[in-house]
Design a protein around this motif. Structure first.
Motif, PDB file in Angstrom:
ATOM      1  N   MET A   1      -6.890 -25.239  59.996  1.00  0.00           N
ATOM      2  CA  MET A   1      -7.446 -26.558  60.298  1.00  0.00           C
ATOM      3  C   MET A   1      -7.449 -27.464  59.068  1.00  0.00           C
ATOM      4  SD  MET A   1      -7.968 -26.714  63.476  1.00  0.00           S
ATOM      5  CE  MET A   1      -8.717 -28.334  63.398  1.00  0.00           C
ATOM      6  N   LYS A   2      -7.671 -26.893  57.901  1.00  0.00           N
ATOM      7  CA  LYS A   2      -7.641 -27.698  56.679  1.00  0.00           C
ATOM      8  C   LYS A   2      -6.242 -28.260  56.444  1.00  0.00           C
ATOM      9  CE  LYS A   2      -8.897 -27.584  51.780  1.00  0.00           C
ATOM     10  NZ  LYS A   2      -9.431 -26.744  50.677  1.00  0.00           N
ATOM     11  N   LYS A   3      -5.227 -27.489  56.817  1.00  0.00           N
ATOM     12  CA  LYS A   3      -3.842 -27.926  56.637  1.00  0.00           C
ATOM     13  C   LYS A   3      -3.450 -28.983  57.661  1.00  0.00           C
ATOM     14  CE  LYS A   3       0.912 -26.176  56.694  1.00  0.00           C
ATOM     15  NZ  LYS A   3       1.772 -24.956  56.845  1.00  0.00           N
TER      16      LYS A   3
ATOM     17  N   PHE B   1      -4.697 -21.640  68.562  1.00  0.00           N
ATOM     18  CA  PHE B   1      -4.716 -20.224  68.923  1.00  0.00           C
ATOM     19  C   PHE B   1      -3.396 -19.549  68.545  1.00  0.00           C
ATOM     20  CE2 PHE B   1      -8.237 -20.061  72.383  1.00  0.00           C
ATOM     21  CZ  PHE B   1      -9.094 -20.752  71.534  1.00  0.00           C
ATOM     22  N   SER B   2      -2.266 -20.222  68.787  1.00  0.00           N
ATOM     23  CA  SER B   2      -0.951 -19.650  68.460  1.00  0.00           C
ATOM     24  C   SER B   2      -0.801 -19.440  66.954  1.00  0.00           C
ATOM     25  CB  SER B   2       0.174 -20.561  68.967  1.00  0.00           C
ATOM     26  OG  SER B   2       0.147 -20.657  70.364  1.00  0.00           O
ATOM     27  N   LEU B   3      -1.234 -20.426  66.182  1.00  0.00           N
ATOM     28  CA  LEU B   3      -1.132 -20.325  64.724  1.00  0.00           C
ATOM     29  C   LEU B   3      -2.028 -19.221  64.172  1.00  0.00           C
ATOM     30  CD1 LEU B   3      -1.060 -24.134  63.831  1.00  0.00           C
ATOM     31  CD2 LEU B   3       0.833 -22.509  63.602  1.00  0.00           C
TER      32      LEU B   3
ATOM     33  N   THR C   1      -9.864 -30.543  74.586  1.00  0.00           N
ATOM     34  CA  THR C   1      -9.174 -29.364  74.049  1.00  0.00           C
ATOM     35  C   THR C   1      -8.643 -29.620  72.641  1.00  0.00           C
ATOM     36  OG1 THR C   1      -7.088 -30.062  75.062  1.00  0.00           O
ATOM     37  CG2 THR C   1      -8.483 -28.560  76.349  1.00  0.00           C
ATOM     38  N   THR C   2      -9.286 -30.502  71.908  1.00  0.00           N
ATOM     39  CA  THR C   2      -8.805 -30.861  70.567  1.00  0.00           C
ATOM     40  C   THR C   2      -9.891 -30.607  69.533  1.00  0.00           C
ATOM     41  OG1 THR C   2      -7.459 -32.613  71.545  1.00  0.00           O
ATOM     42  CG2 THR C   2      -7.774 -32.687  69.170  1.00  0.00           C
ATOM     43  N   TYR C   3      -9.499 -29.958  68.411  1.00  0.00           N
ATOM     44  CA  TYR C   3     -10.444 -29.654  67.339  1.00  0.00           C
ATOM     45  C   TYR C   3     -10.044 -30.405  66.075  1.00  0.00           C
ATOM     46  CZ  TYR C   3     -12.306 -25.873  70.200  1.00  0.00           C
ATOM     47  OH  TYR C   3     -12.898 -25.151  71.206  1.00  0.00           O
ATOM     48  N   LYS C   4     -11.082 -30.809  65.336  1.00  0.00           N
ATOM     49  CA  LYS C   4     -10.865 -31.567  64.108  1.00  0.00           C
ATOM     50  C   LYS C   4     -11.539 -30.849  62.953  1.00  0.00           C
ATOM     51  CE  LYS C   4     -11.812 -36.112  62.046  1.00  0.00           C
ATOM     52  NZ  LYS C   4     -12.465 -37.428  62.254  1.00  0.00           N
ATOM     53  N   TYR C   5     -10.866 -30.830  61.806  1.00  0.00           N
ATOM     54  CA  TYR C   5     -11.425 -30.201  60.604  1.00  0.00           C
ATOM     55  C   TYR C   5     -12.478 -31.123  59.993  1.00  0.00           C
ATOM     56  CZ  TYR C   5     -11.676 -28.475  55.783  1.00  0.00           C
ATOM     57  OH  TYR C   5     -12.116 -28.012  54.572  1.00  0.00           O
ATOM     58  N   VAL C   6     -13.639 -30.566  59.685  1.00  0.00           N
ATOM     59  CA  VAL C   6     -14.715 -31.336  59.064  1.00  0.00           C
ATOM     60  C   VAL C   6     -14.703 -31.036  57.576  1.00  0.00           C
ATOM     61  CG1 VAL C   6     -17.186 -31.793  58.976  1.00  0.00           C
ATOM     62  CG2 VAL C   6     -16.085 -31.229  61.165  1.00  0.00           C
ATOM     63  N   SER C   7     -14.294 -32.007  56.788  1.00  0.00           N
ATOM     64  CA  SER C   7     -14.160 -31.787  55.340  1.00  0.00           C
ATOM     65  C   SER C   7     -15.523 -31.810  54.661  1.00  0.00           C
ATOM     66  CB  SER C   7     -13.252 -32.856  54.739  1.00  0.00           C
ATOM     67  OG  SER C   7     -13.743 -34.148  55.008  1.00  0.00           O
TER      68      SER C   7
ATOM     69  N   ALA D   1     -11.644 -17.249  58.211  1.00  0.00           N
ATOM     70  CA  ALA D   1     -10.861 -17.762  57.087  1.00  0.00           C
ATOM     71  C   ALA D   1      -9.528 -18.325  57.569  1.00  0.00           C
ATOM     72  CB  ALA D   1     -10.629 -16.649  56.066  1.00  0.00           C
ATOM     73  N   ALA D   2      -8.880 -17.624  58.505  1.00  0.00           N
ATOM     74  CA  ALA D   2      -7.590 -18.092  59.026  1.00  0.00           C
ATOM     75  C   ALA D   2      -7.746 -19.418  59.764  1.00  0.00           C
ATOM     76  CB  ALA D   2      -6.986 -17.036  59.955  1.00  0.00           C
ATOM     77  N   ILE D   3      -8.776 -19.518  60.586  1.00  0.00           N
ATOM     78  CA  ILE D   3      -9.006 -20.756  61.341  1.00  0.00           C
ATOM     79  C   ILE D   3      -9.224 -21.928  60.391  1.00  0.00           C
ATOM     80  CG2 ILE D   3     -10.615 -21.939  62.891  1.00  0.00           C
ATOM     81  CD1 ILE D   3     -11.091 -19.197  64.236  1.00  0.00           C
TER      82      ILE D   3
END
Length: 663
Positions: A608-610, A620-622, A657-663, A602-604
């Motif tokens: 990512m949605k934000k 990871f830090s967030l 090393t980059t992640y993208k939110y999939v809406s 849920a946190a991840i």
């Protein structure tokens, strides 16, 4: 009396006050006698009266009395410092110049510290108002004193003193001389820090005035002084030392060397204190004795250094190789406090428990175990006062948030509801004239699926009560399920000339009631009569046979009519053996892992949605920051959940090393 005469009279009164104040200044600067507590209070009263006595008189401006005192102090310091300066200007020996300078400086600085404390009212009222009105030449008394020293004592000899310091260090002086040189440099740093012109930082000023060799000496001696003060456990001057040392050497707070010294010292002290602790109270004192020590108070203005103390406490309480379980110690101690016979106020001790709990990485595990112990107290009615229970949960909620402690809050509400339902049920029995033949009380009303249950056919004596309660509670439109795993009661056992009160679980009570019908049973017969499996009753029978309450003859068991015990009340309900305990712990651990996965996912997704796109390190830090009120996740666990969400296509890897939110 006309306006001019009134004003002259008021100024005369101020002069009388100044004469009284001057005697205190002579004590500080001439006799070199620090203020005792009584002196400080008396001087403070004079300053207060000096600044405020004529504030409502139209003949005198509201700021004029304070101005009179400020100017009088300035004139006094000027006269004092000119005399010191005159005695130093003609000194030719480098070493003598340093000796005399440091001698005067140390006496002056100490006296100025006391003077500043005595002038607190002047600083916080008159000076503050003048500064708000834009009078930049007005300063707090201590800074004023430093500025006057710089202009009247240091400036006339600055070149000579700087040269003396440089030449003395090149000659490899003895230890006492090195110490004097360092004190002189500390004085110069303090003067730079209090200078009226602050455009140039203190480190730059040092580098502009002194050679690299002198600056290196100052830094190495500051580290040595830092180590000495830390090891001495005497911190009366540490706050002053740190204030100016950090202005000249930002690396004290920003670098690793000073922090490493501090961390090693504190870790050693804390390990020794923990090793001496005998229980939860001692353990808490060991942690908080480090966290709330005089050292921490001396460093309070330097958050990066205070963070080192927190880091040491966190490392100590979460270390994997500990002989004792910190969560267990905290839970046990809180239970001891809650079950004390006297209804005393224990809020302060509960606050200390919560203070230490905040250092735990596994805060959610603490809450889980606290919930179980809280419920046990409610079932056994062993809590001395419900007010203390509410206080503890309130303290935890303030620190961790209501979402973390919701289960504890619900537990209290459920128990209150249980009391109300039980009162209504007892009233129902009384109104309808129903006699159950024994005391049937509901101690815990809501299970919320946290505990396992097992099938059990209750003996008729118990079943009648259950059916009666079920009929009563049908009106509430709620399904009632009795949990045989945790239900308990008391039964009276008559054996020959002795009578014992047995504290038993529902399963134990059901077994014992069957022995009213016949003398012996096999384990299979008991399991069949009770409608449960044989593995459920085996631990109970094994315990009773072990303590000789039951006698085993072949495959059958019977009650030992010759069983004796000096105690009239026997607690058979503590037979939750190690296997059962392990089973509960395993289930708790499994539930905890499941909850952590849910919270992590849920946190991840929220993060990512934000942000839509994030680098791995940022993500990871967030995540760690968001979850720290629940638990401190490992990097490996975060990576595992990120990979799982990527496989589910909730996230997309759009770079190495980059992640993208999939809406």
């Amino acid at each position: 009396m006309n306006r001019v005469d009134r004003r002259r009279d008021h100024m005369s009164s101020l002069e009388e006050l100044w004469q009284k104040e001057s005697r205190f200044l002579e004590q500080l600067f001439d006799d070199h006698t620090p203020f005792a507590c009584k002196d400080l209070m008396e001087f403070h009263d004079y300053v207060y009266y000096h600044c405020s006595s004529f504030i409502h008189n139209p003949s005198v401006g509201s700021q004029e009395p304070g101005k009179h005192l400020y100017e009088a102090l300035t004139h006094y310091l000027n006269a004092l410092l000119k005399e010191i300066s005159t005695g130093m200007e003609n000194i030719l020996s480098d070493e003598e110049l340093i000796v005399r300078y440091v001698e005067h400086w140390q006496l002056y600085r100490k006296a100025c510290e006391d003077l500043d404390r005595g002038c607190r009212y002047l600083n916080q009222n008159w000076v503050k108002q003048e500064q708000l009105e834009g009078h930049k030449h007005i300063h707090h008394v201590y800074r004023l004193a430093m500025i006057r020293w710089k202009e009247l004592v240091f400036s006339p000899i600055d070149r000579a003193l700087v040269t003396a310091i440089s030449l003395t260090l090149r000659q490899k002086p003895r230890e006492s001389t090195r110490s004097l040189v360092y004190q002189a440099l500390r004085s110069i740093v303090e003067l730079y820090a209090n200078d009226e012109r602050q455009e140039v930082p203190v480190p730059t000023k040092l580098n502009n005035v002194f050679t690299e060799e002198v600056v290196g000496f100052y830094k190495s001696e500051t580290l040595a002084e830092f180590q000495r003060i830390i090891s001495s456990n005497i911190f009366s001057d540490f706050k002053h030392f740190l204030k100016y040392a950090c202005l000249a050497m930002p690396e004290i707070q920003e670098g690793l060397q000073f922090k490493a010294v501090l961390k090693r010292h504190l870790a050693l002290l804390l390990d020794k204190a923990i090793a001496k602790s005998l229980g939860g109270k001692d353990y808490i004192q060991a942690i908080l004795g480090t966290r709330q020590s005089p050292l921490e108070r001396a460093m309070r203005d330097h958050k990066p250094l205070v963070a080192v103390i927190d880091e040491v406490c966190t490392d100590a309480i979460n270390r994997m190789d500990q002989k004792r379980n910190p969560i267990g110690l905290l839970i046990t101690y809180s239970n001891e406090l809650m079950t004390k016979k006297s209804r005393e106020e224990i809020t302060e001790e509960l606050k200390r428990i919560v203070d230490v709990m905040e250092f735990l990485n596994d805060k959610d595990k603490f809450i889980q175990q606290y919930w179980r112990v809280l419920r046990t107290r409610q079932i056994k009615e062993s809590s001395s006062w419900d007010g203390n229970e509410s206080t503890m949960i309130s303290l935890l909620s303030k620190r961790l948030g209501q979402n973390v402690t919701a289960e504890l809050t619900d537990q209290l509400k459920d128990f209150e509801n249980s009391k109300r339902v039980n009162d209504k049920f007892q009233n129902h029995l009384k109104i309808n004239g129903i006699k159950l033949g024994f005391d049937f009380r509901l101690k815990y009303f809501c299970n919320r699926g946290r505990d396992e249950n097992f099938k059990l056919i209750l003996p008729s004596e118990l079943e009648n009560a259950v059916q009666e309660f079920a009929k009563f509670h049908t009106e509430k439109r709620c399904v009632i399920v009795f949990n045989h795993q945790i239900s308990c009661g008391e039964i009276i056992w008559n054996a020959g000339q002795s009578t014992h009160i047995l504290e038993v679980s529902t399963l134990q009570m059901s077994i014992l009631l069957l022995f009213n019908e016949q003398e012996s049973f096999t384990a299979d017969e008991l399991a069949e009569r009770l409608g449960t499996n044989i593995e459920t009753i085996k631990p109970v029978l094994a315990f009773w046979i072990h303590i000789k309450f039951l006698i085993s003859s072949g495959s059958s068991v019977e009650v030992n009519s010759d069983f004796t015990n000096r105690k009239r009340r026997l607690n058979f309900n503590k037979t939750a053996d190690a296997a059962k305990t392990r089973k509960i712990e395993e289930k708790d651990d499994e539930k905890l892992r499941h909850e952590r996965k849910f919270n992590m996912d849920a946190a991840i997704m929220r993060i990512m949605k934000k942000h839509k796109i994030l680098e791995k390190s940022q993500l990871f830090s967030l995540v760690i920051e968001e979850l720290k009120k629940f638990f401190t996740p490992s990097i490996g666990f975060i990576k595992e959940r990120v990979d799982a969400l990527t496989k589910k296509e909730d996230l997309e890897l759009c770079g190495p090393t980059t992640y993208k939110y999939v809406s």
